[in-house]
Design a protein around this motif. Structure first.
Motif, short mmCIF file in Angstrom:
data_model
loop_
_atom_site.label_atom_id
_atom_site.label_comp_id
_atom_site.label_asym_id
_atom_site.label_seq_id
_atom_site.Cartn_x
_atom_site.Cartn_y
_atom_site.Cartn_z
N GLY A 40 7.54 -23.83 -26.49
CA GLY A 40 8.94 -23.95 -26.87
C GLY A 40 9.72 -22.65 -26.78
N SER A 89 13.43 -23.87 -25.80
CA SER A 89 13.51 -23.70 -27.25
C SER A 89 14.26 -24.83 -27.96
CB SER A 89 14.16 -22.35 -27.59
OG SER A 89 15.46 -22.31 -27.07
N SER A 90 15.14 -25.50 -27.24
CA SER A 90 15.87 -26.58 -27.90
C SER A 90 15.36 -27.95 -27.50
CB SER A 90 17.37 -26.48 -27.56
OG SER A 90 17.54 -26.50 -26.16
N ASP A 91 14.21 -27.98 -26.81
CA ASP A 91 13.63 -29.25 -26.40
C ASP A 91 12.60 -29.70 -27.43
OD1 ASP A 91 12.13 -31.29 -25.22
OD2 ASP A 91 12.41 -30.49 -23.21
N PRO A 92 12.86 -30.79 -28.15
CA PRO A 92 11.94 -31.21 -29.21
C PRO A 92 10.56 -31.63 -28.70
CG PRO A 92 13.64 -32.87 -28.85
CD PRO A 92 14.01 -31.68 -28.01
N ASP A 93 10.44 -31.89 -27.40
CA ASP A 93 9.13 -32.27 -26.86
C ASP A 93 8.21 -31.07 -26.67
OD1 ASP A 93 9.81 -34.91 -26.79
OD2 ASP A 93 10.49 -34.87 -24.70
N SER A 139 7.40 -27.82 -28.71
CA SER A 139 7.66 -27.00 -29.89
C SER A 139 6.39 -26.33 -30.39
CB SER A 139 8.27 -27.87 -31.00
OG SER A 139 7.42 -28.96 -31.26
#
Ligand code: SF4
Ligand code: SF4
Length: 122
Positions: A87, A92-96, A98
């Motif tokens: 992530g 960094s903003s991709d919830p997949d 993390s």
């Protein structure tokens, strides 16, 4: 352990040289940094995390270098995968993606073994 730098991807930013805690790389006058002291690598993956160009590959084995092949790694999409799955950067903003730290398993296992060996019997 650090395995390779793909020269065709490397921008020569030398960020990997700066972030490596054990001084594995040397700056080159032209071209990518040189992997000058591979045996000093502690498989922390910091160089991979900070390489915006996805030009570095660190193998999961912290005790020995593996037989890696540049074209195979590129074909597998292995370069940059650790950054993505941790992530970092564009991910960094991709919830997949993390902070999975999936490739640290062997490093953590070795650390646990060393820790238990150092712990005196009670
Ligand atoms: S961080 Fe990546 S792009 Fe920058 S010098 Fe190191 S390998 Fe090359
Ligand atoms: S994995 Fe860590 S110790 Fe090894 S070369 Fe990269 S930054 Fe240095």
């Amino acid at each position: 352990m650090i395995e390779l730098i793909v020269a065709a991807r490397c921008t020569g930013c030398n960020v990997c040289v700066k972030v490596c805690p054990t001084d594995v790389f040397d700056v080159s006058d032209n071209g990518p940094p040189r992997i000058a002291r591979p045996s000093a690598c502690q498989t922390c993956f910091m160089c991979e995390l900070y390489c915006d160009a996805d030009a570095l590959y660190v193998g999961p084995d912290c005790a020995a270098s593996g037989a890696v092949e540049e074209q195979a790694l590129l074909a597998q999409g292995a370069l940059g995968r650790y950054r993505r799955d941790s992530g970092w950067g564009a991910w960094s903003s991709d919830p997949d993606h993390s902070n999975e730290h999936w490739r640290m398993e062997l490093v953590f296992a070795l650390a646990r073994a060393l820790d238990s060996a150092d712990t005196p019997p009670r």
